[in-house]
Design a protein around this motif. Sequence first.
Motif, PDB file in Angstrom:
ATOM      1  N   ALA A  14       0.846  -1.197   0.000  1.00 19.86           N
ATOM      2  CA  ALA A  14       0.000   0.000   0.000  1.00 19.86           C
ATOM      3  C   ALA A  14       0.876   1.240   0.000  1.00 19.86           C
ATOM      4  O   ALA A  14       1.954   1.246   0.606  1.00 19.86           O
ATOM      5  N   LEU A  20      -5.136   3.414   3.926  1.00 16.65           N
ATOM      6  CA  LEU A  20      -5.809   2.306   3.249  1.00 16.65           C
ATOM      7  C   LEU A  20      -6.511   1.409   4.267  1.00 16.65           C
ATOM      8  O   LEU A  20      -7.643   0.963   4.039  1.00 16.65           O
ATOM      9  N   ASP A 101     -10.187  -0.010  -4.295  1.00 17.70           N
ATOM     10  CA  ASP A 101      -9.727   0.741  -3.134  1.00 17.70           C
ATOM     11  C   ASP A 101      -8.914   1.946  -3.611  1.00 17.70           C
ATOM     12  O   ASP A 101      -8.664   2.095  -4.815  1.00 17.70           O
ATOM     13  N   ASP A 103      -5.880   2.569  -3.684  1.00 14.88           N
ATOM     14  CA  ASP A 103      -4.661   2.202  -4.406  1.00 14.88           C
ATOM     15  C   ASP A 103      -4.959   1.546  -5.750  1.00 14.88           C
ATOM     16  O   ASP A 103      -4.052   1.104  -6.448  1.00 14.88           O
ATOM     17  N   ASN A 105      -6.716  -1.264  -6.227  1.00 14.13           N
ATOM     18  CA  ASN A 105      -6.897  -2.719  -6.166  1.00 14.13           C
ATOM     19  C   ASN A 105      -8.364  -3.071  -6.377  1.00 14.13           C
ATOM     20  O   ASN A 105      -9.252  -2.478  -5.753  1.00 14.13           O
TER      21      ASN A 105
END
Length: 115
Positions: A14, A20, A101, A103, A105
Amino acid sequence: MARATGIGGVFFRAGDIEALARWYETHLGVTGFWEQEAGMTVFAPFRRDTDYFPPDKQWMINFRVDDLTALMDELAAAGIAIETRAEWDTPETGRFARIHDPDGNPIELWEPPAG
């Protein structure tokens, strides 16, 4: 024969670990030490060239949810983009939605069929 009895953790990189972790807790109720409900877990490798999730990602986590409609409403209200496709949902497999998310993902949300 000895065997695995469940998933003991999911570990990934992350950019901002604390932010996160807060995002997962705020939007999905998943904490660092999360006691999940018993239920089916699908463990399925995919072909390298699958288009089921983005080609630049090596994995996608799938969370079982108890009320996909309510969760999608909450996520939308928080400004989180949600993808659904009619072909994903069947009476045999349940209902699905996708989010990402912060980031990037991919996260699949799955409401299993009733019963």
